[in-house]
Design a protein around this motif. Structure first.
Motif, PDB file in Angstrom:
ATOM      1  N   MET A  88       0.783  -1.106  -0.009  1.00  0.00           N
ATOM      2  CA  MET A  88      -0.058  -0.131   0.029  1.00  0.00           C
ATOM      3  C   MET A  88       0.822   1.307   0.119  1.00  0.00           C
ATOM      4  N   LYS A  89       0.475   2.277  -0.753  1.00  0.00           N
ATOM      5  CA  LYS A  89       1.080   3.628  -0.820  1.00  0.00           C
ATOM      6  C   LYS A  89       0.723   4.523   0.179  1.00  0.00           C
ATOM      7  N   ALA A  90       1.430   5.194   0.766  1.00  0.00           N
ATOM      8  CA  ALA A  90       1.195   6.159   1.859  1.00  0.00           C
ATOM      9  C   ALA A  90       0.136   7.168   1.411  1.00  0.00           C
ATOM     10  N   GLU A  91       0.181   7.625  -0.092  1.00  0.00           N
ATOM     11  CA  GLU A  91      -0.986   8.553  -0.488  1.00  0.00           C
ATOM     12  C   GLU A  91      -2.244   8.164  -0.211  1.00  0.00           C
ATOM     13  N   GLU A  92      -2.568   6.740  -0.199  1.00  0.00           N
ATOM     14  CA  GLU A  92      -3.873   6.147  -0.061  1.00  0.00           C
ATOM     15  C   GLU A  92      -4.484   6.594   1.215  1.00  0.00           C
ATOM     16  N   TYR A  93      -3.594   6.841   2.276  1.00  0.00           N
ATOM     17  CA  TYR A  93      -4.060   7.159   3.599  1.00  0.00           C
ATOM     18  C   TYR A  93      -4.017   8.617   3.897  1.00  0.00           C
ATOM     19  N   MET A  94      -3.785   9.412   2.951  1.00  0.00           N
ATOM     20  CA  MET A  94      -3.661  11.241   3.085  1.00  0.00           C
ATOM     21  C   MET A  94      -4.939  11.822   2.890  1.00  0.00           C
ATOM     22  N   ILE A  95      -5.137  12.695   3.530  1.00  0.00           N
ATOM     23  CA  ILE A  95      -6.290  13.506   3.363  1.00  0.00           C
ATOM     24  C   ILE A  95      -6.370  14.429   2.098  1.00  0.00           C
ATOM     25  N   PRO A  96      -7.453  14.291   1.258  1.00  0.00           N
ATOM     26  CA  PRO A  96      -7.297  15.206  -0.182  1.00  0.00           C
ATOM     27  C   PRO A  96      -7.435  16.764   0.301  1.00  0.00           C
ATOM     28  N   CYS A  97      -6.954  17.230  -0.507  1.00  0.00           N
ATOM     29  CA  CYS A  97      -7.133  19.005  -0.559  1.00  0.00           C
ATOM     30  C   CYS A  97      -8.565  19.032  -1.215  1.00  0.00           C
ATOM     31  N   MET A  98      -9.389  19.621  -0.479  1.00  0.00           N
ATOM     32  CA  MET A  98     -10.615  19.972  -0.889  1.00  0.00           C
ATOM     33  C   MET A  98     -10.735  21.116  -1.942  1.00  0.00           C
ATOM     34  N   SER A  99      -9.727  22.186  -1.853  1.00  0.00           N
ATOM     35  CA  SER A  99      -9.521  23.001  -2.744  1.00  0.00           C
ATOM     36  C   SER A  99      -8.969  22.475  -4.138  1.00  0.00           C
ATOM     37  N   LYS A 100      -8.281  21.554  -4.108  1.00  0.00           N
ATOM     38  CA  LYS A 100      -7.818  20.975  -5.184  1.00  0.00           C
ATOM     39  C   LYS A 100      -8.912  20.206  -5.900  1.00  0.00           C
ATOM     40  N   LYS A 101      -9.626  19.435  -4.988  1.00  0.00           N
ATOM     41  CA  LYS A 101     -10.590  18.490  -5.360  1.00  0.00           C
ATOM     42  C   LYS A 101     -11.723  18.949  -5.989  1.00  0.00           C
ATOM     43  N   PHE A 102     -12.316  20.151  -5.375  1.00  0.00           N
ATOM     44  CA  PHE A 102     -13.445  20.610  -6.055  1.00  0.00           C
ATOM     45  C   PHE A 102     -13.336  21.895  -6.742  1.00  0.00           C
ATOM     46  N   LEU A 103     -12.291  22.725  -6.631  1.00  0.00           N
ATOM     47  CA  LEU A 103     -12.106  23.868  -7.496  1.00  0.00           C
ATOM     48  C   LEU A 103     -10.870  23.498  -8.484  1.00  0.00           C
ATOM     49  N   GLY A 104     -10.114  22.395  -8.146  1.00  0.00           N
ATOM     50  CA  GLY A 104      -9.140  22.308  -9.096  1.00  0.00           C
ATOM     51  C   GLY A 104      -7.751  23.103  -8.959  1.00  0.00           C
ATOM     52  N   ILE A 105      -7.614  23.817  -7.937  1.00  0.00           N
ATOM     53  CA  ILE A 105      -6.685  24.836  -7.575  1.00  0.00           C
ATOM     54  C   ILE A 105      -6.061  24.464  -6.225  1.00  0.00           C
ATOM     55  N   GLU A 106      -4.813  24.283  -6.352  1.00  0.00           N
ATOM     56  CA  GLU A 106      -3.929  23.934  -5.229  1.00  0.00           C
ATOM     57  C   GLU A 106      -4.155  25.223  -4.206  1.00  0.00           C
ATOM     58  N   CYS A 107      -3.874  24.656  -2.641  1.00  0.00           N
ATOM     59  CA  CYS A 107      -3.894  25.550  -1.752  1.00  0.00           C
ATOM     60  C   CYS A 107      -2.513  25.898  -1.333  1.00  0.00           C
ATOM     61  N   LEU A 108      -2.376  26.883  -0.471  1.00  0.00           N
ATOM     62  CA  LEU A 108      -1.132  27.162   0.263  1.00  0.00           C
ATOM     63  C   LEU A 108      -0.526  25.858   1.066  1.00  0.00           C
ATOM     64  N   GLY A 109      -1.321  24.805   1.369  1.00  0.00           N
ATOM     65  CA  GLY A 109      -0.863  23.809   2.101  1.00  0.00           C
ATOM     66  C   GLY A 109      -0.710  22.436   1.379  1.00  0.00           C
ATOM     67  N   CYS A 110      -1.056  22.497  -0.017  1.00  0.00           N
ATOM     68  CA  CYS A 110      -0.834  21.233  -0.843  1.00  0.00           C
ATOM     69  C   CYS A 110       0.647  20.759  -0.839  1.00  0.00           C
ATOM     70  N   GLY A 111       0.899  19.615  -0.440  1.00  0.00           N
ATOM     71  CA  GLY A 111       2.221  19.033  -0.276  1.00  0.00           C
ATOM     72  C   GLY A 111       2.724  18.729   0.860  1.00  0.00           C
ATOM     73  N   THR A 112       2.014  19.329   1.849  1.00  0.00           N
ATOM     74  CA  THR A 112       2.422  19.149   3.312  1.00  0.00           C
ATOM     75  C   THR A 112       2.524  17.762   3.925  1.00  0.00           C
ATOM     76  N   GLN A 113       1.444  17.063   3.719  1.00  0.00           N
ATOM     77  CA  GLN A 113       1.340  15.453   3.853  1.00  0.00           C
ATOM     78  C   GLN A 113       2.557  14.718   3.234  1.00  0.00           C
ATOM     79  N   ARG A 114       2.559  15.035   2.239  1.00  0.00           N
ATOM     80  CA  ARG A 114       3.506  14.182   1.316  1.00  0.00           C
ATOM     81  C   ARG A 114       5.194  14.666   1.879  1.00  0.00           C
ATOM     82  N   ALA A 115       5.264  15.784   2.108  1.00  0.00           N
ATOM     83  CA  ALA A 115       6.483  16.441   2.500  1.00  0.00           C
ATOM     84  C   ALA A 115       6.912  15.696   4.043  1.00  0.00           C
TER      85      ALA A 115
END
Length: 93
Positions: free
Chosen positions: A1-28
């Motif tokens: 299993m990949k770690a990405e499967e357990y990460m919380i999705p970014c609602m801004s990116k999911k619904f608006l298609g725009i990354e937020c200022l915090g996008c990438g924090t979990q992966r980092a």
């Protein structure tokens, strides 16, 4: 299993298609935990100031014998500045 499967999705990116200022924090954070420090910085440049901020904030609540207020505000501002600069840099490139 990949770690990405357990990460919380970014609602801004999911619904608006725009990354937020915090996008990438979990992966980092995941990359830091694996010891991939340069990759974590490339993923989210504010990761180390963010970690330092949360460590100092935690100390502020745990260690009542010292005052961390003079450090918390400048760290928060520094972190916000890095987040904004990295966000716009990512949008340009």
């Amino acid at each position: 299993m990949k770690a990405e499967e357990y990460m919380i999705p970014c609602m801004s990116k999911k619904f608006l298609g725009i990354e937020c200022l915090g996008c990438g924090t979990q992966r980092a954070l995941y990359l830091v935990s694996e010891g991939k420090f340069a990759e974590a910085f490339q993923m989210y440049p504010a990761i180390y100031t963010l970690l330092l901020f949360f460590i100092v904030l935690g100390l502020h609540f745990i260690d009542k014998s010292r005052s961390y207020k003079k450090i918390i505000i400048p760290l928060a501002i520094l972190n916000a500045v890095i987040m904004v600069i990295a966000y716009f840099y990512k949008q340009i490139n």
